[in-house]
Design a protein around this motif. Structure first.
Motif, short mmCIF file in Angstrom:
data_model
loop_
_atom_site.label_atom_id
_atom_site.label_comp_id
_atom_site.label_asym_id
_atom_site.label_seq_id
_atom_site.Cartn_x
_atom_site.Cartn_y
_atom_site.Cartn_z
N PRO A 420 11.65 -1.97 -3.10
CA PRO A 420 10.96 -2.41 -1.60
C PRO A 420 9.92 -3.86 -1.81
N VAL A 421 10.10 -4.55 -0.96
CA VAL A 421 9.37 -5.73 -0.97
C VAL A 421 7.87 -5.38 -1.61
N ALA A 422 7.20 -4.34 -0.85
CA ALA A 422 5.85 -4.00 -1.14
C ALA A 422 5.60 -3.74 -2.73
N GLU A 423 6.73 -3.09 -3.22
CA GLU A 423 6.53 -2.92 -4.60
C GLU A 423 6.59 -4.17 -5.49
N ALA A 424 7.39 -4.86 -5.14
CA ALA A 424 7.40 -6.31 -5.87
C ALA A 424 6.20 -7.08 -5.40
N GLN A 425 5.42 -7.11 -4.41
CA GLN A 425 4.27 -7.77 -4.17
C GLN A 425 3.09 -7.06 -5.09
N ALA A 426 3.17 -5.75 -5.00
CA ALA A 426 2.27 -4.87 -5.95
C ALA A 426 2.31 -5.54 -7.29
N PHE A 427 3.48 -5.42 -7.94
CA PHE A 427 3.56 -5.93 -9.31
C PHE A 427 2.94 -7.27 -9.48
N LEU A 428 3.38 -8.40 -8.65
CA LEU A 428 2.94 -9.69 -8.39
C LEU A 428 1.50 -9.78 -8.53
N ALA A 429 0.78 -8.91 -7.67
CA ALA A 429 -0.71 -8.91 -7.59
C ALA A 429 -1.21 -8.41 -8.82
N ALA A 430 -0.61 -7.34 -9.61
CA ALA A 430 -1.34 -6.97 -10.72
C ALA A 430 -0.88 -7.78 -11.89
N HIS A 431 0.16 -8.32 -11.85
CA HIS A 431 0.76 -9.32 -13.10
C HIS A 431 1.06 -10.53 -12.64
#
Length: 485
Positions: A420-431
């Motif tokens: 999911p796009v939201a999962e990718a964005q969550a990883f980008l925000a955290a790392h």
């Protein structure tokens, strides 16, 4: 293990998600254009009542764990699904144990159960390898610790037990873990597959993806700044020499030093054949710099033969490591007697196994002093996708102190393809040190040929981000064993 917190496994959920590749990837006997990723969500409770979810992910890879031509790619995936099922049954039924105790108490029984169902050791190890990572992730989250901090304190309770590693009796494993210092970054060893274009001249008209990312080796060097490369060889000597010569022409354009490893993927019939290839490399003027830059040869001989004949003829020239032959906890010990000096660390084989093999390297090197060849670990990849999969592997190799690790998904897979796009964005925000946004996708940030590992020290095994599994398909039941294999 007695000082480590005991945990009870409350739930284990298995999922799978398909993904496509942006470029075809050929290694060994297979060309890959798409794949399936297994995802694990596991919940545990510690003995003081804390509960947490943990995650793990890994490609359901065909034609690596078992390269039998009688089996289809889907048969290979079902082997890995069955390994996960067997490990799930065992871990859910276990009494409270330390994280390492879960692994140690079930290792032999699971390997025997897998063998009884026709699962090769590498395939069977895949199941507990993923579950152990999910257990460690959940335990780290429950305790509020990052992976390196947890391992320095031996949170899982690792011991060199006689039933697992009799050769390590007396070795101070806890002391080794305590003194490990996680690296702040690691060099990417970029994989050059057998189909990969070396220069634009290798790309027929209309064949470019043209997504703004490197496609040829020449572009990879220019854009990512990589200084380490893993070169696949095919077992066809003349073709390998010709391709290595074309690769060297690109790499030799760099003024800075570069380093390469050669991956035989079991394609050479014996030690004599791969030694002949190396002698021809040494005799080829255009390959002199590449030869001087070669660090090791990885698993050139078929696994059925590799641990039955010495490789001293090749090892006199450069180090040789096992990868596919590393199917048991004692495989590295056996390989050492035949002249191998290294072994791969690969998350799909289990992170406890990697740390036990690291302890062997420390013990053997200390015993040899300055008189023996150094024993070492080499970080290799099994198409570790961005997100939890690649981050757990990076956290491990960073903790082990490796200078470089093979990475290939940054090149062959289109970012978080299939997730999911939201999962990718969550990883980008955290790392944000590890990822960046490019072309509408979140991708690994390779800068000056390196990956930053700093943000991996957050609570959890490499990440505290929850995989978004609602809408992800449950893993299908394993159709294994198959009849008359």
């Amino acid at each position: 293990m007695s000082m480590a917190p005991r945990v009870r496994i409350l739930a284990i959920e298995l999922f799978e998600a398909p993904y496509g590749l942006r470029l075809p990837f050929r290694f060994g006997v297979i060309t890959v254009t798409e794949g399936v990723q297994a995802l694990v969500r596991l919940r545990l409770r510690t003995e003081d009542g804390r509960e947490a979810w943990g995650y793990a992910a890994e490609a359901l890879a065909a034609k690596w764990f078992d390269k039998s031509p009688q089996l289809s790619d889907e048969d290979n995936r079902h082997q890995l699904r069955r390994a996960l099922e067997l490990a799930r049954e065992a871990y859910l039924a276990a009494p409270p144990l330390s994280a390492f105790g879960l692994y140690a108490q079930h290792h032999a029984a699971l390997m025997q159960a897998g063998a009884a169902q026709g699962l090769p050791p590498l395939a069977m190890a895949y199941g507990p390898a993923l579950l152990d990572r999910a257990v460690m992730d959940a335990l780290c989250r429950a305790q509020g610790l990052g992976f390196a901090q947890a391992m320095q304190g031996n949170l899982p309770g690792m011991q060199a037990l006689p039933m697992l590693a009799p050769d390590l009796q007396g070795f101070d494993l806890t002391g080794m873990l305590r003194t490990q210092v996680p690296a702040p970054f690691i060099h990417v060893r970029h994989t050059v597959g057998l189909l990969d274009p070396i220069t634009a001249a290798d790309q027929p008209s209309g064949s470019r993806v043209d997504d703004g990312l490197p496609e040829t080796l020449q572009e990879v060097v220019a854009v990512y700044g990589c200084r380490y490369f893993k070169l696949k060889v095919s077992g066809r000597m003349d073709a390998d020499l010709e391709r290595l010569t074309r690769i060297a022409a690109v790499l030799d354009m760099r003024a800075e030093p570069y380093h390469v490893t050669l991956d035989g993927n079991e394609q050479y019939p014996n030690a004599e054949a791969i030694t002949e290839l190396w002698l021809r490399v040494l005799a080829t003027p255009a390959l002199q710099r590449l030869a001087a830059s070669t660090l090791l040869v990885e698993q050139p001989i078929a696994r059925q033969q590799a641990l039955h004949e010495p490789v001293g003829a090749l090892a006199r020239h450069l180090p040789v490591i096992i990868d596919e032959s590393d199917g048991s906890l004692e495989a590295f010990v056996q390989a050492r007697d035949l002249g191998y000096t290294g072994v791969s660390t690969k998350s799909c084989k289990g992170f406890y196994k990697s740390l036990l093999n690291l302890a062997r390297c420390r013990q053997w090197n200390a015993a040899a002093g300055s008189n023996g060849a150094p024993y070492f670990m080499s970080g290799e990849d099994l198409t570790m996708q961005p997100g939890i999969a690649v981050q757990q592997d990076l956290a491990l190799v960073g903790f082990m102190g490796l200078a470089h690790v093979e990475r290939n998904a940054h090149h062959f897979i289109d970012g978080f393809e299939g997730r999911p796009v939201a999962e990718a964005q969550a990883f980008l925000a955290a790392h944000p040190d590890l990822y960046h946004a490019h072309g509408g996708q979140v991708r690994l940030r390779v800068a000056q040929g390196r990956l930053s590992l700093a943000s991996l020290q957050a609570p959890g095994f490499g990440s505290g981000v929850d995989c978004m599994l609602e809408g992800t398909a449950a893993m299908q039941p394993a159709a294994w064993p198959v009849a008359a294999t």
